[in-house]
Write a protein that holds these residues in place. Structure first.
Motif, PDB file in Angstrom:
ATOM      1  N   ARG A  70      -4.786  -0.735  -8.125  1.00  0.00           N
ATOM      2  CA  ARG A  70      -4.661  -0.219  -6.760  1.00  0.00           C
ATOM      3  C   ARG A  70      -5.114   1.231  -6.711  1.00  0.00           C
ATOM      4  O   ARG A  70      -4.799   2.027  -7.594  1.00  0.00           O
ATOM      5  CB  ARG A  70      -3.220  -0.349  -6.259  1.00  0.00           C
ATOM      6  CG  ARG A  70      -2.838  -1.781  -5.925  1.00  0.00           C
ATOM      7  CD  ARG A  70      -1.485  -1.865  -5.257  1.00  0.00           C
ATOM      8  NE  ARG A  70      -1.142  -3.240  -4.900  1.00  0.00           N
ATOM      9  CZ  ARG A  70      -1.464  -3.821  -3.743  1.00  0.00           C
ATOM     10  NH1 ARG A  70      -2.128  -3.131  -2.833  1.00  0.00           N
ATOM     11  NH2 ARG A  70      -1.114  -5.059  -3.494  1.00  0.00           N
ATOM     12  N   ARG A  86       0.828  -1.209   0.000  1.00  0.00           N
ATOM     13  CA  ARG A  86       0.000   0.000   0.000  1.00  0.00           C
ATOM     14  C   ARG A  86       0.858   1.253   0.000  1.00  0.00           C
ATOM     15  O   ARG A  86       0.567   2.215  -0.718  1.00  0.00           O
ATOM     16  CB  ARG A  86      -0.954  -0.010   1.199  1.00  0.00           C
ATOM     17  CG  ARG A  86      -2.071  -1.041   1.082  1.00  0.00           C
ATOM     18  CD  ARG A  86      -3.141  -0.793   2.130  1.00  0.00           C
ATOM     19  NE  ARG A  86      -2.628  -0.954   3.486  1.00  0.00           N
ATOM     20  CZ  ARG A  86      -2.602  -2.105   4.149  1.00  0.00           C
ATOM     21  NH1 ARG A  86      -3.037  -3.215   3.548  1.00  0.00           N
ATOM     22  NH2 ARG A  86      -2.151  -2.190   5.373  1.00  0.00           N
ATOM     23  N   SER A 143      -4.347   0.728  -1.633  1.00  0.00           N
ATOM     24  CA  SER A 143      -5.082  -0.507  -1.348  1.00  0.00           C
ATOM     25  C   SER A 143      -5.541  -1.175  -2.645  1.00  0.00           C
ATOM     26  O   SER A 143      -5.762  -0.515  -3.672  1.00  0.00           O
ATOM     27  CB  SER A 143      -6.289  -0.217  -0.449  1.00  0.00           C
ATOM     28  OG  SER A 143      -7.181   0.684  -1.078  1.00  0.00           O
TER      29      SER A 143
END
Length: 458
Positions: free
Chosen positions: A180, A133, A185
């Motif tokens: 993403r 992330r 995330s």
């Protein structure tokens, strides 16, 4: 140093800050009537409330310098290799220089965050959890909000209607495709027709053949609208101008079959966004023309800009009520708050900063308040702008009257940028209107005609 916050700004149980930027003096005693709403009927050349144009010029100069440095380094490397080859092929009678032993200081061990920042996309694809992330959250090029009209808008800029949806990176590598979100995330993992995007015989590319697209996922038609191309089939486009990236995008994406309807080996459809030169016709089409998606403002890209991660003044977003459902930021319930809210990051020394690089300092919190509230450096904090508002001078923020509201949701990765805060403030008081953009283009066209006439006469 941070300026001391006056105790007179504490009000019973409500903690109110009169924050002062370190750029200038607090500006107390100055005449601030120029910020009153009824005095803000501006033409397209508005009073300076930012140094956005200066930073645009600096970004382009920095790109040019980086390109020259890279070329110089390549020439030096080639020259050195050729020199070593020639020395190795010819005997020499000169005595060898005595070797000198140097006491080398061992380099400190890099922390994990710096280690992951140097990874390429194939290595980053192996990261998991928080590390993945953090890495992907730093990769997108984030447009600033248009505070003032850029110089040479019709000559040096593209414009298109930005699709509403989730901004994301789409990466195809090793037979799979992932997307993403801006905070890093995971959104989707799926097969696609992109290079190395699915495990099929017809798409059996080497491990070096990966693809990176900058997209917006449009929920209603389950389509990834591609707004930029970063890598294609292993070929990096980071240091290519937007003019070339958009040409390459239009040439390659359709050829790959990614724009075809979904199938077993191609779960989501990809589509191109119509891009126009930002002249009168192009701006009108982007602003008023029909598109197959819901619009969320206009996006402007400088034709000469490279793809750089983080906030950049060479890409700009602009909105009004006619081309976006959400011009003024809403709260978690989808309602427009009575006061503008901003999110800032708390630093070790108590300073409150934006997400810009370098960050803009809005002010600082007192140590006692930080300790009593259990706050830590790195926390993202929400503030409301009070009646005192924001005051500007010579393109810089001089004063901000704000009230602390609390911490923000953990899912959020960044503080607000300076341009977003100022754009949202201007929308509530004196918005930059589409008429200002058209007036700017008309003015620039007239100036160009005059210049050409003078050159012909000369």
């Amino acid at each position: 140093m941070c300026r001391e916050l006056e105790k007179g700004h504490r009000r019973k149980t409500i903690f109110t800050l009169q924050l002062t930027s370190p750029f200038k003096n607090s500006g107390e005693g100055k005449n601030n009537t120029a910020m009153a709403p009824h005095d803000l009927r501006r033409p397209f050349k508005r009073p300076a409330i930012s140094d956005q144009q200066k930073r645009r010029d600096l970004s382009l100069l920095r790109q040019t310098q980086n390109r020259r440095d890279a070329q110089r380094q390549a020439r030096c490397l080639a020259s050195t290799v050729l020199s070593l080859q020639s020395q190795g092929s010819e005997p020499t009678s000169e005595p060898e220089e005595p070797s000198v032993e140097l006491d080398l200081v061992p380099e400190p061990e890099p922390d994990p965050e710096h280690q992951t920042s140097d990874l390429d996309v194939r290595q980053a694809a192996k990261l998991r959890g928080a590390e993945a992330r953090r890495w992907f959250a730093r990769q997108l090029m984030l447009p600033e909000w248009m505070i003032d009209v850029p110089d040479h808008l019709s000559r040096d800029w593209y414009v298109f209607a930005r699709p509403a949806g989730k901004r994301c990176f789409v990466v195809s590598s090793n037979g799979t495709t992932i997307s993403r979100l801006r905070n890093g995330s995971l959104l989707h993992r799926f097969p696609s027709a992109l290079p190395s995007g699915a495990r099929t015989k017809g798409n059996s590319c080497s491990a070096q053949s990966y693809c990176i697209l900058d997209c917006i996922f449009h929920e209603s038609d389950q389509t990834y609208y591609v707004i930029d191309m970063v890598c294609w089939a292993g070929y990096s486009l980071y240091e290519c101008a937007a003019e070339f990236r958009f040409f390459w995008l239009n040439s390659k994406l359709v050829e790959s079959g990614a724009c075809e309807p979904p199938s077993f080996y191609h779960k989501y459809r990809f589509d191109l966004v119509p891009v126009y030169n930002c002249d009168q016709a192009g701006l009108h089409t982007a602003y008023s023309g029909p598109v197959p998606y819901v619009k969320d403002g206009l996006l402007f890209n400088n034709k000469h800009a490279h793809y750089q991660t983080g906030n950049t003044p060479l890409a700009l977003v602009w909105k009004d009520e006619n081309c976006s459902q959400y011009v003024i930021d809403t709260d978690s319930k989808g309602q427009v708050p009575s006061q503008q809210q901003v999110v800032l990051e708390l630093q070790v020394d108590g300073k409150l900063t934006t997400s810009d690089d370098p960050p803009v300092v809005f002010g600082c919190l007192e140590t006692d308040f930080i300790q009593k509230s259990g706050l830590q450096s790195g926390n993202l904090l929400r503030f409301a702008i009070n009646d005192g508002g924001l005051s500007f001078g010579d393109g810089k923020l001089e004063k901000a009257d704000m009230q602390y509201l609390g911490k923000v949701n953990r899912a959020r990765a960044f503080a607000d940028s300076y341009s977003k805060i100022v754009f949202q403030y201007a929308v509530r008081h004196s918005p930059l209107r589409v008429e200002d953009l058209f007036a700017s283009i008309s003015s620039l066209s007239e100036q160009d005609n005059i210049t050409r006439d003078m050159e012909m006469v000369g």
